[in-house]
Write an enzyme that holds these catalytic residues in place. Structure first.
Site, PDB file in Angstrom:
ATOM      1  N   PRO A 304       0.842  -1.204   0.000  1.00 21.80           N
ATOM      2  CA  PRO A 304       0.000   0.000   0.000  1.00 21.80           C
ATOM      3  C   PRO A 304       0.881   1.258   0.000  1.00 21.80           C
ATOM      4  CG  PRO A 304      -0.001  -1.019   2.173  1.00 21.80           C
ATOM      5  CD  PRO A 304       0.741  -1.952   1.279  1.00 21.80           C
ATOM      6  N   ASP A 485       5.913   2.206   1.815  1.00 21.16           N
ATOM      7  CA  ASP A 485       5.029   1.074   2.090  1.00 21.16           C
ATOM      8  C   ASP A 485       4.355   1.354   3.431  1.00 21.16           C
ATOM      9  OD1 ASP A 485       3.844  -1.341   2.752  1.00 21.16           O
ATOM     10  OD2 ASP A 485       5.496  -2.564   1.993  1.00 21.16           O
ATOM     11  N   HIS A 486       3.044   1.604   3.391  1.00 21.54           N
ATOM     12  CA  HIS A 486       2.340   2.033   4.599  1.00 21.54           C
ATOM     13  C   HIS A 486       2.231   0.919   5.639  1.00 21.54           C
ATOM     14  CE1 HIS A 486       0.423   5.044   6.806  1.00 21.54           C
ATOM     15  NE2 HIS A 486      -0.424   5.517   5.919  1.00 21.54           N
ATOM     16  N   ARG A 487       2.548  -0.319   5.252  1.00 16.60           N
ATOM     17  CA  ARG A 487       2.563  -1.396   6.238  1.00 16.60           C
ATOM     18  C   ARG A 487       3.714  -1.219   7.222  1.00 16.60           C
ATOM     19  NH1 ARG A 487       2.829  -6.494   2.289  1.00 16.60           N
ATOM     20  NH2 ARG A 487       4.472  -5.120   1.481  1.00 16.60           N
TER      21      ARG A 487
END
Length: 513
Positions: A304, A485-487
């Site tokens: 994401p 990467d929003h994770r």
């Protein structure tokens, strides 16, 4: 006579197929061990394949342009050579045998840093360095010097008769240009400055001075003259000289590409009378472009992405680059703002370690996941090449001095643009920088390289109005864009990382802390 068939080897980790780009030999040619047989394009790069046999080429089993699986026979070589009774099945040097998986159990390749005698002591082969796979330096062919006639000093007093000069084509300019300057009489030499800052009202402007210094390109006087005659901006030419200078061969290559683009533009639309279905060009997707497309889709739909941007006053970075170019320590080394950005990214990553990481799904076969934070920086530099996008990386960039990093960046860019980047150079990256500013672009939303969690886009640096101490003055401004990467990287962490990168560009002296 024994006929040896050479199967396509796995020259990279997990290679399954490769395209035969060009053959360097033909049937009837004699080859020795380590002679280059062909160039292949893998999913990673362009690679030269050396011969594990000595003998005579009998047949090329795969045509140029064909894609074949690893293990497929591509060429056959007999063990006989004209006038040479030495059999081709003599022991193969350990380094070459290791590449093709033929190393005997009791044999050991030469240790790193040791020179090989090519197996002369053990197998009776002629001594010489082993090439292995990789780039091969092309021989430089120079034109003979053209004799120049000095103009007598006394002939300059009268008004000479001027003949009209006919315009010449680019081909004529390149053909007539000498490879190196011949002797010229002192009276015939007209001195002219190599560079002058922008002048307005007889006063050099701040912007002109900085702009001139930043665009300074290394090149010898004959090369500069050819560039002037052809109307070529040396800053647009990829330099391949030993010290990062633009050579005559670079100009020839650039002009050929420019002519080809013009020729294609004139005929691009084709004949309007033909049906549109017949005016569609179909280009097979393979090699580097195929691998890049697969990786980008995988990244875009598995990680994401979140992107943020920041405008930066890079005026002090421009001044710092100017001082580095004038420094004796950096003489002959190409220095650009990208060098300072690379250092800034390394510095900022140490303060925000989670941007230098990897998200790992199912590390032990379960439904769990892990974040692997890397305590080393393999800094990737995105490079556009004729074969597609490549992202080679500088291993352990955190350990390099500013000068060492500059040399690494220059070597990386030159190798990538020449299509000679090796698979190992594109493996193990931890964070990537894409210099879209080199194309005149302000900013963008780059896609994260697979296996990483962050990428920084470096926009072009332009003079813009900027408020400083309550006054609007011209400053050198750039825009940084970052995708994360929003994770792994949340909004707060991504903002702090980008702010730290921007802080270095605004004040490079912080690197001294």
């Amino acid at each position: 006579m024994t006929l040896n068939k050479f199967n396509l080897p796995d020259v990279g980790e997990g290679l399954t197929e490769a395209e035969i780009v060009s053959w360097k030999v033909k049937p009837g040619d004699e080859v020795a061990i380590n002679d280059v047989l062909c160039e292949i394009e893998t999913a990673k790069s362009l690679v030269e394949l050396p011969s594990p046999f000595a003998g005579t080429v009998t047949e090329l089993l795969v045509p140029e342009g064909a894609t074949v699986d690893v293990g497929t026979a591509i060429i056959s070589v007999s063990d006989t050579m004209h006038g040479d009774p030495t059999p081709a099945d003599a022991p193969v040097p350990a380094e070459t045998a290791l590449m093709y998986g033929k190393l005997p159990a009791d044999a050991e390749p030469a240790a790193a840093g040791e020179k090989s005698d090519g197996g002369a002591a053990a197998g009776g082969l002629a001594a010489g360095p082993l090439v292995g796979s990789g780039p091969k330096a092309d021989a430089v062919k120079r034109r003979p010097r053209l004799a120049r006639t000095a103009i007598p000093a006394d002939s300059m007093h009268g008004a000479p008769e001027v003949e009209p000069v006919q315009p010449r084509s680019a081909k004529e300019v390149l053909e007539d240009a000498p490879a190196s300057p011949g002797p010229v009489a002192a009276s015939a030499v007209t001195r002219r400055p190599e560079w002058t800052p922008a002048i307005e009202g007889e006063k050099p402007t701040f912007g002109g001075a900085i702009s001139g210094l930043m665009n300074r390109v290394l090149a010898k006087p004959p090369v500069r003259k050819i560039a002037r005659d052809l109307g070529i901006d040396l800053a647009d030419v990829v330099a391949t000289g030993a010290r990062g200078e633009v050579t005559r061969e670079d100009l020839v290559s650039y002009q050929a590409q420019r002519d080809a683009e013009v020729d294609k533009a004139d005929t691009f639309w084709g004949t309007s009378g033909r049906p549109q279905e017949q005016r569609i060009e179909r280009i097979p997707v393979k090699g580097v472009r195929k691998a890049t497309a697969k990786a980008m889709v995988e990244s875009a739909f598995s990680a994401p992405h979140v992107s943020i941007f920041v405008d930066v006053d890079a005026s002090r970075t421009m001044e710092f680059v100017k001082r580095l170019k004038a420094s004796r320590d950096f003489e002959g080394i190409k220095v650009s703002p990208l060098l300072i950005l690379a250092k800034a990214v390394i510095w900022a990553a140490a303060r925000n370690p989670s941007v230098n990481a990897t998200w790992v799904d199912n590390p032990d076969g379960s439904d769990s996941a892990e974040i692997h934070i890397k305590h080393f920086m393999n800094l990737g530099i995105a490079a556009a090449t004729p074969r597609g996008l490549m992202v080679p990386n500088i291993k352990n960039a955190q350990d390099l001095s500013l000068k060492e990093l500059a040399l690494a960046l220059n070597e990386l860019a030159t190798t990538a643009r020449a299509g000679k980047t090796q698979p190992a150079q594109m493996q193990g990256g931890t964070l990537t920088v894409t210099n879209i500013g080199a194309l005149g672009i302000d900013t963008g939303t780059p896609i994260i390289n697979p296996g990483e969690v962050a990428i920084v886009a470096f926009g072009t640096i332009k003079q813009k109005p900027w408020v400083l101490d309550g006054e609007v003055i011209p400053r050198w401004i750039t825009t940084l864009g970052g995708s994360f990467d929003h994770r792994v990287v949340d909004g707060d962490l991504s903002a702090r990382f980008m702010a730290d990168v921007a802080a270095i560009l605004e004040e490079p002296a912080l690197l001294l802390d």
